[in-house]
Each structure stands twice: as C-alpha cells, then as structure tokens.
Design a protein around this motif. Sequence first.
Motif, mmCIF file in Angstrom:
data_model
loop_
_atom_site.group_PDB
_atom_site.id
_atom_site.type_symbol
_atom_site.label_atom_id
_atom_site.label_comp_id
_atom_site.label_asym_id
_atom_site.label_seq_id
_atom_site.Cartn_x
_atom_site.Cartn_y
_atom_site.Cartn_z
ATOM 1 N N ILE A 66 -3.438 5.942 0.856
ATOM 2 C CA ILE A 66 -3.234 7.354 1.195
ATOM 3 C C ILE A 66 -3.634 8.219 0.010
ATOM 4 O O ILE A 66 -3.706 7.741 -1.132
ATOM 5 C CB ILE A 66 -1.759 7.629 1.566
ATOM 6 C CG1 ILE A 66 -0.836 7.207 0.408
ATOM 7 C CG2 ILE A 66 -1.386 6.918 2.854
ATOM 8 C CD1 ILE A 66 0.623 7.559 0.624
ATOM 9 N N LYS A 67 -3.883 9.493 0.276
ATOM 10 C CA LYS A 67 -4.222 10.441 -0.781
ATOM 11 C C LYS A 67 -3.013 11.312 -1.091
ATOM 12 O O LYS A 67 -2.397 11.881 -0.194
ATOM 13 C CB LYS A 67 -5.402 11.320 -0.362
ATOM 14 C CG LYS A 67 -6.724 10.568 -0.249
ATOM 15 C CD LYS A 67 -7.853 11.511 0.144
ATOM 16 C CE LYS A 67 -9.179 10.763 0.234
ATOM 17 N NZ LYS A 67 -10.289 11.671 0.620
ATOM 18 N N VAL A 68 -2.686 11.394 -2.380
ATOM 19 C CA VAL A 68 -1.520 12.158 -2.827
ATOM 20 C C VAL A 68 -1.921 13.082 -3.969
ATOM 21 O O VAL A 68 -2.672 12.689 -4.864
ATOM 22 C CB VAL A 68 -0.384 11.218 -3.302
ATOM 23 C CG1 VAL A 68 0.811 12.027 -3.788
ATOM 24 C CG2 VAL A 68 0.030 10.264 -2.183
ATOM 25 N N LEU A 82 -0.300 -5.460 12.352
ATOM 26 C CA LEU A 82 -0.220 -4.461 11.287
ATOM 27 C C LEU A 82 -1.355 -3.452 11.368
ATOM 28 O O LEU A 82 -1.178 -2.273 11.049
ATOM 29 C CB LEU A 82 -0.251 -5.160 9.925
ATOM 30 C CG LEU A 82 1.108 -5.340 9.244
ATOM 31 C CD1 LEU A 82 1.000 -6.286 8.074
ATOM 32 C CD2 LEU A 82 1.667 -4.005 8.799
ATOM 33 N N GLU A 83 -2.522 -3.904 11.792
ATOM 34 C CA GLU A 83 -3.657 -2.986 11.919
ATOM 35 C C GLU A 83 -3.339 -1.899 12.937
ATOM 36 O O GLU A 83 -3.668 -0.721 12.744
ATOM 37 C CB GLU A 83 -4.915 -3.758 12.357
ATOM 38 C CG GLU A 83 -5.426 -4.764 11.328
ATOM 39 C CD GLU A 83 -5.926 -4.106 10.059
ATOM 40 O OE1 GLU A 83 -6.361 -2.943 10.128
ATOM 41 O OE2 GLU A 83 -5.864 -4.751 9.002
ATOM 42 N N ARG A 84 -2.689 -2.287 14.035
ATOM 43 C CA ARG A 84 -2.310 -1.294 15.053
ATOM 44 C C ARG A 84 -1.265 -0.327 14.503
ATOM 45 O O ARG A 84 -1.295 0.873 14.793
ATOM 46 C CB ARG A 84 -1.795 -2.004 16.303
ATOM 47 C CG ARG A 84 -2.868 -2.749 17.076
ATOM 48 C CD ARG A 84 -2.376 -3.187 18.442
ATOM 49 N NE ARG A 84 -1.341 -4.217 18.360
ATOM 50 C CZ ARG A 84 -1.583 -5.520 18.316
ATOM 51 N NH1 ARG A 84 -2.833 -5.962 18.326
ATOM 52 N NH2 ARG A 84 -0.594 -6.389 18.264
ATOM 53 N N ILE A 130 -0.065 5.234 11.889
ATOM 54 C CA ILE A 130 0.220 6.041 10.693
ATOM 55 C C ILE A 130 -0.972 6.927 10.370
ATOM 56 O O ILE A 130 -0.828 8.111 10.051
ATOM 57 C CB ILE A 130 0.548 5.129 9.499
ATOM 58 C CG1 ILE A 130 1.818 4.334 9.770
ATOM 59 C CG2 ILE A 130 0.702 5.958 8.218
ATOM 60 C CD1 ILE A 130 2.131 3.299 8.704
ATOM 61 N N ARG A 131 -2.190 6.375 10.458
ATOM 62 C CA ARG A 131 -3.406 7.146 10.181
ATOM 63 C C ARG A 131 -3.525 8.338 11.133
ATOM 64 O O ARG A 131 -3.944 9.428 10.733
ATOM 65 C CB ARG A 131 -4.630 6.252 10.335
ATOM 66 C CG ARG A 131 -4.839 5.283 9.197
ATOM 67 C CD ARG A 131 -5.303 6.020 7.963
ATOM 68 N NE ARG A 131 -5.605 5.099 6.873
ATOM 69 C CZ ARG A 131 -5.372 5.348 5.616
ATOM 70 N NH1 ARG A 131 -4.810 6.495 5.260
ATOM 71 N NH2 ARG A 131 -5.682 4.475 4.679
ATOM 72 N N ARG A 132 -3.172 8.122 12.387
ATOM 73 C CA ARG A 132 -3.280 9.200 13.375
ATOM 74 C C ARG A 132 -2.414 10.378 12.971
ATOM 75 O O ARG A 132 -2.824 11.546 13.088
ATOM 76 C CB ARG A 132 -2.858 8.677 14.749
ATOM 77 C CG ARG A 132 -3.032 9.694 15.876
ATOM 78 C CD ARG A 132 -2.595 9.116 17.201
ATOM 79 N NE ARG A 132 -1.163 8.874 17.246
ATOM 80 C CZ ARG A 132 -0.270 9.816 17.526
ATOM 81 N NH1 ARG A 132 -0.654 11.058 17.755
ATOM 82 N NH2 ARG A 132 1.026 9.526 17.569
ATOM 83 N N GLY A 156 7.800 6.810 6.291
ATOM 84 C CA GLY A 156 9.089 6.189 6.581
ATOM 85 C C GLY A 156 9.604 6.548 7.952
ATOM 86 O O GLY A 156 10.112 5.690 8.687
ATOM 87 N N ALA A 157 9.478 7.811 8.339
ATOM 88 C CA ALA A 157 9.962 8.246 9.650
ATOM 89 C C ALA A 157 9.176 7.585 10.776
ATOM 90 O O ALA A 157 9.745 7.173 11.790
ATOM 91 C CB ALA A 157 9.871 9.764 9.766
ATOM 92 N N ILE A 158 7.866 7.478 10.603
ATOM 93 C CA ILE A 158 7.033 6.829 11.618
ATOM 94 C C ILE A 158 7.424 5.356 11.756
ATOM 95 O O ILE A 158 7.575 4.829 12.867
ATOM 96 C CB ILE A 158 5.541 6.957 11.260
ATOM 97 C CG1 ILE A 158 5.105 8.422 11.304
ATOM 98 C CG2 ILE A 158 4.681 6.126 12.222
ATOM 99 C CD1 ILE A 158 3.712 8.666 10.748
#
Length: 390
Positions: free
Chosen positions: A171-173, A340-342, A347-349, A368-370
């Motif tokens: 992810i980008k932060v 895990l890919e699914r 998460i990506r969506r 975390g919520a997702i």
Amino acid sequence: MTQVHFTLNVEEVQSIIEHSVKDDVSKNILTTIFNQLMEEQRSEYIQAQEYERTDSRISQRNGYYERDYTTRVGTLELRVPRTRDGGFSPSVFERYQRNEKALLASMLEMYVSGVSTRKVSKIVEELCGKSVSKSFVSSLTEQLDPMVQEWQNRSLTTTEYPYVLTDVLYIKVRENRRVISKSCHIAIGITEDGYREIIGFMIQGEESEDTWSTFFESLKERGLTGVKLVVSDAHKGLVAAVRQSFTYVSWQRCQVHFLRNILSKAPKKNAKKFREAVKAIFKLTDIDFARTMKNALVDEYIDQTKYTEACETLDAGFEDAFQYTEAGQGYNRLKSTNLLERLNSEIRRREKVIGIFPNQASANRLIGAILMDQHDEWVGSNRKYLAMDR
C-alpha cells in the motif's frame, strides 16, 4: 457475534411500501427493520418479552431515545430502546456500519490533510447523505481504532489452525511529506473443522525475513498452535521466516505463482507442447505420479538451451509445490494462495478509492475493518472451506 432472531412484521413493511413516496421507501423500510431488530435485542437482554412475567428477567423497559443513523440511502431517524438499569446498548447494526466508518474516516483524513482529490468531498456526501465536520471524523476514528486493535491482538488459544495461508499486500502511505510503499502481512487460518478465519494482519515498512519473522512470532505469542502446513509464494524472506518460526512444519509453495514463474522462463513461441505438459503436472494430486511426469519432461527438454532454465526451475521447486498432497491431506484448495488473492482484491477495491493513505494509522483502520467484516462473515457461515472428514 450474537445472532438475533426475530419475526419481521411483514404487514407493517407492506403498509410502508404502499403509502410511501418512491424516494422514501428504502429509508422507511430500513427504519422499521432496525427498530424491530433493536426491540428484539432489548427483549433478549432483559430475558423477557413485553408484559411477560418471568423469574429470569434482569431489567425493565424504560422507553426510547431518538437517534439519527446514517446509511447509503440517507439518514434514518431511529427509536433506540432503553432499559432501567442502563446496561443495554443495541449493537445489531454496528457491523454493517463499520466498513463505512473506516472508509469515511480515511477519506476525510485525506481531505483534511490536503492530500485528496476533488472527488473525495462528493464521495463523502454520497456516503453520508449530509455534510460532515472534523469533529464527526474524530468521533468515527475514536470509535473504530479500539475495535480494530482489540481484534488485531485477540487471543488465538481457543482454536488450532493446522493450515495457514499468508501473503503480503503493498500500500502507499504518506509519511514525513513523502509517499512510501508499505507491506501489509495477512494470514488466514483453516481450523481443524475446515473453517477459515483471518488470524492476523500487520503493516510494516517492507517485506523481508525480519518483518515476516516479526509477524509470525506475533501470531505465536497470541496463541497460534497446531500448524502443519504454511502456504505462500516463494519470497526468500518469507520462506526463511517460515522455517525459523515454524519448526517441523511443511511449506507449500503456491502452485499458481510457481507455474507462472516456470512458464515465464519458457520460450514464447513454438512451446505449446512444453507448456501444456507443465500445466498437466500441476493438475495431478498424486505426488509420485506427478514426480514421474516431471522427471520425464525434464529429461526430454533440459538439454535444449531455450528450455534449460524453465526445466531447472521446475525441478528445483517441484517438491515444495506438492507438499499439500502429504501435509495437507491432498486438499486441492491448499495448493495455492487463491483464497488470499481474492481477499486482497477486495481490499484493493476499497483502497483504490483512497489511493494514498494519509498515515499508517488510517491504513490500519480501513484494512482492519475490511478484514474484520470478512472474518465475521466466514465465522458466521456454516460453509466449510475444507471438508475435514477424511
């Protein structure tokens, strides 16, 4: 999670549909359903129905208070039940709002920090149904963070997980005015009964042996036991950490990643026969038969220069790619990290709406919520991921 069972007043809902204008139908139906859910949850808390006399009663009804509840169809005006002892707090709709809170909080943090796009404010309005203030964002954040942290650090001692699937998501932060890449380590555990659970996630600065070891040791400290097989890709740091943290545990190399790696080293043209033969090997579930086919294929092609590297790759990684046939009792779903890919795709969506997280806390909150919601869905289902009856 508490399961609430109640009988919906269908006639009342039908009356709403007939007498409401088109734009208000969804809001009025949801208002009625939520009010009925909370009413039934209060009865379960009190352990008595309305006007019922029983020795098991622990409190009494004490009217209602009004509360606005924001959803995608607009703001609902709810009548929240109270009890005389003040101990009742309805929670039936909290799970459904959790993800929306996380996404909203993360987007608004971006907006306040000045790193969002012009579209963010429109998305916020669409989600909330009204404009929001900084204090509202702060309120959401304060409510969500403890929930995520408690779940993230919960004990794993009550269940054994013989099979663990793990992967990393980048992810980008935004950190110190720079945009940097961070790794989110995620692990799924399959229980002895064949059910799947999300057992942990951790955001770190990179993917390395040290970060994977830190993640695995944190899982063990929380009580992870009974592991027989770990399924992952072949990242060197990950594999080394598995061998260090999980003694006497087999490692299953994800066949999807491995097959892709082999074929990337094969010729692009005039290699159809070779490619189909390699794919055929990975459709087998008998390791001895697969090994025989592999050896025959390597013997046939390895001396041909353009196939040498692909054959060497296949030969070197073959045994690790078929550990599921022994340690995993031959369960096909353990030969790859597709599950895990699914999960990562979901998460990506959601993460795509944000693009760049304003800080690591925001990323931890949303991811975390997702993951919590997906975990709740899996745990609340009677559907097994593996038919553990062999």
